[in-house]
Design a protein around this motif. Structure first.
Motif, short mmCIF file in Angstrom:
data_model
loop_
_atom_site.label_atom_id
_atom_site.label_comp_id
_atom_site.label_asym_id
_atom_site.label_seq_id
_atom_site.Cartn_x
_atom_site.Cartn_y
_atom_site.Cartn_z
N PHE A 97 0.83 -1.21 0.00
CA PHE A 97 0.00 0.00 0.00
C PHE A 97 0.87 1.26 0.00
O PHE A 97 1.78 1.40 0.79
N HIS A 104 2.47 10.66 5.44
CA HIS A 104 2.50 9.59 6.44
C HIS A 104 2.59 8.23 5.75
O HIS A 104 3.39 7.37 6.13
N SER A 105 1.77 8.03 4.72
CA SER A 105 1.78 6.76 4.00
C SER A 105 3.12 6.52 3.30
O SER A 105 3.65 5.41 3.30
N ASN A 108 5.62 5.49 5.97
CA ASN A 108 5.28 4.15 6.45
C ASN A 108 5.71 3.09 5.41
O ASN A 108 6.33 2.08 5.75
N ASN A 112 8.69 0.26 5.94
CA ASN A 112 8.39 -1.14 5.68
C ASN A 112 9.35 -1.80 4.72
O ASN A 112 9.82 -2.91 4.93
C1 LIG Z 1 1.69 1.03 7.42
O1 LIG Z 1 2.34 -0.16 7.00
C2 LIG Z 1 1.70 -1.34 7.42
C3 LIG Z 1 2.57 -2.52 7.02
O2 LIG Z 1 2.67 -2.61 5.64
C4 LIG Z 1 0.32 -1.43 6.82
O3 LIG Z 1 -0.33 -2.60 7.26
C5 LIG Z 1 -0.47 -0.20 7.22
O4 LIG Z 1 -1.72 -0.21 6.54
C6 LIG Z 1 0.27 1.07 6.86
N1 LIG Z 1 -0.43 2.22 7.35
C7 LIG Z 1 -0.57 3.31 6.61
C8 LIG Z 1 -1.35 4.43 7.22
O5 LIG Z 1 -0.11 3.43 5.49
#
Ligand SMILES: *[C@@H]1O[C@H](CO)[C@@H](O)[C@H](O)[C@H]1NC(C)=O
Ligand SMILES: NC(=O)c1ccc[n+]([C@@H]2O[C@H](COP(=O)([O-])OP(=O)(O)OC[C@H]3O[C@@H](n4cnc5c(N)ncnc54)[C@H](OP(=O)(O)O)[C@@H]3O)[C@@H](O)[C@H]2O)c1
Ligand SMILES: *[C@@H]1O[C@H](CO)[C@@H](O)[C@H](O)[C@H]1NC(C)=O
Ligand SMILES: *[C@@H]1O[C@H](CO)[C@@H](O)[C@H](O)[C@H]1NC(C)=O
Length: 328
Positions: A97, A104-105, A108, A112
């Motif tokens: 994702f 933020h995304s 993240n 990951n």
């Molecule tokens: C952050 O990363 C985790 C692991 O891939 C995922 O499950 C989660 O949806 C992510 N959160 C956002 C806000 O992108």
């Protein structure tokens, strides 16, 4: 000459003219035999259009892929399709994702990737939007500007450490000829007045111009490292990107124009050739602009050293990020 021969001669002439025209509009083809067996490539927007076509070509050449998508379901469907088309059971495809409209995304996602993978061969910033009406993202930036430019800017910097771990690595930014249609004033006003509505064509052109300016600046910063960075123009390609563009968003008009588009617009496989070329070519040029698999001059504005340097600084201020010299 008997009548029949005139017809035959006429059809041969017409036929070869049509053939040359179709070939002309189909654009350049990447002829590099290079394979990428076992190397990891991240493609944003890989669930659709040019990004998905590129994923198929890279999978055929043995690359492992990360499909970075804002719609994971659509990404998983694309994965099935890519595996079917590529017929290569030795590769791995991961769907992750990523929403470029959210810093933020992006962070993240990058965290990951850094936890899960040791090195990355290439990042292709392919996701993009065209002709969206003016609106602001959760971070307060104009939506086209963030999706096409600021998002890739942040993502690229977050992933540079992983790219540096590879002996050779590449970054490709998917730009557009639309970068020629805007001027320095547009660049300034879109960048500095995010909440001021401008024509969606101007915000698209600015986002693509900004991407080339960055390509140049980053290439300078990464010169004499292992990373080659280039921008690419895919050409006019039949994809979902035109869904917000009035002349093409009407389903009737869209259907009526279909035969013409089939002739003069590239299909996604033709549209990904220049990106493929930038990833595979042995030409070490960096900071350049590829179109139809050839190095091409970007607009004078996009080629100006002083503007690209200054624009990099302005972008850092915009996202309140102040890199140490050593971070690039
Ligand atoms: C952050 O990363 C985790 C692991 O891939 C995922 O499950 C989660 O949806 C992510 N959160 C956002 C806000 O992108
Ligand atoms: N098609 C052309 O004629 C043409 C010409 C010049 C340049 N380009 C460039 O080529 C690139 C690919 O476009 P395309 O024609 O293949 O269009 P497309 O089929 O619409 O693909 C665009 C991709 O970007 C993704 N995307 C959009 N917003 C996103 C966000 N906030 N976060 C993450 N992903 C996002 C889309 O996801 P969803 O599927 O979820 O919407 C989709 O996967 C774009 O950068 C475009 O500007 C295209
Ligand atoms: C791609 O564009 C982003 C800006 O969106 C920039 O940060 C990055 O340096 C560019 N990378 C390359 C290889 O051009
Ligand atoms: C990279 O450095 C070489 C010399 O080492 C120079 O010729 C070239 O122009 C530089 N390229 C960029 C994009 O700055």
């Amino acid at each position: 000459m008997p009548e029949i021969w005139k017809y035959i001669a006429g059809s041969v002439v017409l036929g070869s003219a049509a053939y040359s025209l179709i070939k002309y509009f189909a654009g350049g083809v990447c002829e590099c035999p290079t394979r990428l067996d076992g190397l990891l490539v991240i493609i944003t927007g890989a669930n659709s259009g040019i990004g998905k076509a590129l994923a198929i070509e890279l999978a055929k050449r043995g690359a492992n892929l990360i499909l970075a998508c804002r719609n994971v379901k659509s990404g998983l469907e694309a994965k099935v399709h890519i595996l079917q088309e590529a017929q290569n059971s030795n590769i791995q495809i991961h769907v992750k994702f990523l929403d470029l409209c959210s810093i933020h995304s992006i962070k993240n996602f990058s965290e990951n990737i850094q936890n899960q993978f040791r090195e990355v061969y290439a990042l292709v910033n392919c996701a993009g939007v065209f002709y969206l009406p003016h609106s602001l993202t959760e971070d307060g930036f104009e939506v086209t500007f963030q999706t096409n430019y600021l998002g890739p800017f942040i993502l690229t910097h977050e992933l540079i450490p992983l790219l540096k771990k590879q002996v050779h690595a590449r970054i490709v930014n998917v730009s557009s000829e639309a970068h020629r249609k805007v001027n320095a004033n547009d660049l300034r006003s879109v960048t500095l007045q995010q909440n001021q509505p401008v024509s969606p064509f101007v915000s698209y052109g600015v986002s693509k111009l900004a991407l080339i300016l960055f390509t140049k600046e980053l290439a300078k910063k990464l010169n004499n490292t292992n990373i080659i960075v280039n921008a690419v123009n895919p050409g006019n390609v039949e994809t979902a990107i035109y869904r917000h563009f009035p002349p093409l968003s009407n389903p009737w008009l869209f259907a009526i124009q279909k035969p013409i588009r089939t002739l003069v617009v590239k299909n996604p496989k033709q549209g990904c050739q220049s990106i493929l070329h930038a990833l595979l070519t042995s030409n070490p040029s960096t900071g350049q602009y590829y179109s139809d698999c050839k190095l091409t001059l970007a607009s004078p504005l996009a080629s100006c050293d002083q503007i690209s340097r200054e624009y990099y600084r302005v972008t850092c201020e915009l996202i309140r990020w102040f890199p140490e010299e050593s971070e690039c």
